[in-house]
Design an enzyme around this catalytic site. Structure first.
Site, PDB file in Angstrom:
ATOM      1  N   CYS A   1       0.783 -92.064  99.575  1.00  0.00           N
ATOM      2  CA  CYS A   1       0.113 -90.807  99.241  1.00  0.00           C
ATOM      3  C   CYS A   1      -1.257 -91.142  98.673  1.00  0.00           C
ATOM      4  CB  CYS A   1       0.935 -89.986  98.246  1.00  0.00           C
ATOM      5  SG  CYS A   1       1.198 -90.779  96.643  1.00  0.00           S
ATOM      6  N   PRO A   2      -2.172 -90.187  98.600  1.00  0.00           N
ATOM      7  CA  PRO A   2      -3.531 -90.501  98.160  1.00  0.00           C
ATOM      8  C   PRO A   2      -3.605 -91.113  96.765  1.00  0.00           C
ATOM      9  CG  PRO A   2      -3.500 -88.377  99.253  1.00  0.00           C
ATOM     10  CD  PRO A   2      -2.062 -88.803  99.099  1.00  0.00           C
TER      11      PRO A   2
END
Length: 483
Positions: free
Chosen positions: A10-11
């Site tokens: 995920c970011p």
């Protein structure tokens, strides 16, 4: 029995990455399948896939919200999807992967490619991923710098009429200056990694150099103007300017990459031409076109918030609390979080204090609910409740996502009301937080003050969330039983 390999990312690389990996592993075991999942989180790559793992796999699942190199999987069925799908529908992903297209060649999926566009949400999703890439790299610098500043002021500081000061000849003055330097990297890092997410490594230097300008208005005194109220407007635009510069730098660098350069020039394009030409273009655009209006906008926003803080601080708190807890790490949460963090330098953490109190409410509140009314939750949810409590203590809002995914109609409103209450209580107590983070941990480390009132705000909001979720779930259970 099918064999899978997977990658989750995920970011921010904190919660979603590991939650998706766990869900895929649990589901595969329950189905009698095998899966090995590589996580690419904030700590780096863990459980890295070997060549033997990949060769033995029937299919590959990449559940990620950032670009992943797929060149390791030629000839394999590769399913590209978002990290949230790994949390919400792992069983479906395992089935879909067995029928996914076979990857031909050995090239990485590029942002905006047909494959990625079909899997994700196209241009808008790409912008979100680029922003989150910058945010995830920025947060450690801000937390590190902010906590060092807080420790220096809290331990080595002395009260003066102008506020807390640290003696120049003390050890804590050194810690303070290191913290200030770390904190000042927030803006260029945010801009640089937004640009890198769009244009790969050639965009990094363009974004970071131009991003420094957003924090270095004093270097351009001849461009400073004074408004009717006597306020000087320079080029310091903070995180707002960083976001604009990051996207501008990314797309300028990407455009320069796309030019059909002569074969003799290609080797120097990424190390010489793009950095120099791109930095010149973006810097001049910012200095002469975008900088002054953005600075004026930021100053106007600061004045507006200052007025709102003195007259409508509770209303502001309610809005921020509801935004922070609505999607728990999603875009609405990030808008409120970035706004509050960007105000730290202007209001000494007053707005960030509201967000910091709301951030841990969903995981702590839902964790408490699983302890108080265990029969309303499944075995898996009760186990997740313990993890959520721990995550909440460290300000990781995503700990409540499993509950929201399973029962959004009851959990999300409970979270939002509890978050609004926590932020409002923090506002009434005058809580401040000087680091871009939340949860009890920032109080323990001295970044949030007054600390007792900060803890009270979190506790009250968490109890509201726990109580509302129990009431709503019990009501739904009774309605189901009577049908």
């Amino acid at each position: 029995m099918a064999r899978f390999v997977g990658i989750t990312a995920c970011p921010t690389g904190i919660a979603h990455t590991y939650m998706a990996a766990e869900k895929l592993e649990e589901t595969a075991r329950a189905q009698g399948d095998e899966i090995i999942v590589e996580t690419q989180g904030s700590i780096g790559v863990e459980n890295a896939l070997s060549a033997a793992d990949i060769a033995a796999a029937d299919a590959v699942i990449i559940a990620a919200d950032k670009e992943i190199d797929t060149s390791r999987f030629p000839g394999k069925r590769v399913l590209l999807t978002g990290v949230k799908d790994g949390i919400d529908r792992p069983a479906a992903l395992l089935q879909e992967a067995l029928h996914a297209p076979v990857l031909h060649g050995a090239s990485a999926a590029e942002p905006g490619s047909d494959e990625e566009t079909r899997t994700h949400d196209g241009f808008g999703h790409g912008l979100y991923k680029a922003l989150m890439s910058g945010v995830s790299r920025m947060i450690p610098f801000v937390v590190c710098g902010g906590i060092m500043i807080a420790l220096a002021l809290g331990i080595g500081g002395k009260p003066t009429p102008a506020g807390m000061t640290v003696p120049d000849d003390s050890f804590w003055q050194t810690i303070l200056q290191v913290g200030v330097l770390a904190f000042s990297l927030m803006v260029p890092v945010l801009a640089g990694f937004i640009a890198e997410a769009i244009a790969d490594r050639p965009g990094l230097v363009v974004g970071m150099v131009a991003g420094f300008i957003a924090n270095s208005g004093a270097n351009f005194p001849y461009l400073t103007t004074t408004d009717a109220a006597g306020t000087k407007t320079g080029l310091n635009t903070g995180f707002l300017g960083a976001i604009l510069i990051g996207f501008l730098a990314g797309y300028v660098a990407k455009a320069l990459r796309s030019i059909p350069w002569h074969k003799y020039l290609k080797p120097i394009v990424p190390i010489l031409i793009i950095p120099i030409v791109g930095t010149t273009i973006v810097s001049l655009l910012y200095v002469y076109i975008f900088g002054r209006p953005l600075a004026a906008l930021f100053n106007g926003l600061t004045h507006f918030l200052a007025g709102m803080s003195s007259s409508s601080i509770v209303l502001l708190a309610i809005i921020i609390g509801m935004m922070i807890t609505f999607d728990m790490g999603g875009p609405v949460n990030k808008v409120a979080f970035l706004f509050a963090g960007g105000m730290v330098a202007q209001d000494h953490g007053a707005i960030m204090g509201l967000a910091a109190a709301a951030i841990p409410v969903p995981p702590i509140g839902m964790g408490l609910a699983t302890l108080v009314r265990r029969r309303l939750f499944t075995d898996a949810e009760r186990e997740a409740g313990i993890a959520a409590l721990f995550m909440g203590m460290f300000g990781i809002t995503e700990g409540a996502i499993p509950f929201a995914a399973a029962d959004p109609a009851r959990v999300i409103p409970s979270n939002m009301i509890g978050g609004a209450v926590a932020a409002a209580v923090a506002a009434l107590f005058g809580v401040h937080d000087v680091v871009m983070h939340g949860g009890p941990i920032v109080g323990v480390l001295g970044a949030a003050t007054p600390v007792v009132q900060f803890f009270i705000a979190i506790l009250v909001g968490s109890l509201v969330t726990a109580g509302l979720s129990i009431i709503l779930k019990a009501t739904a259970a009774r309605a189901t039983a009577t049908r």
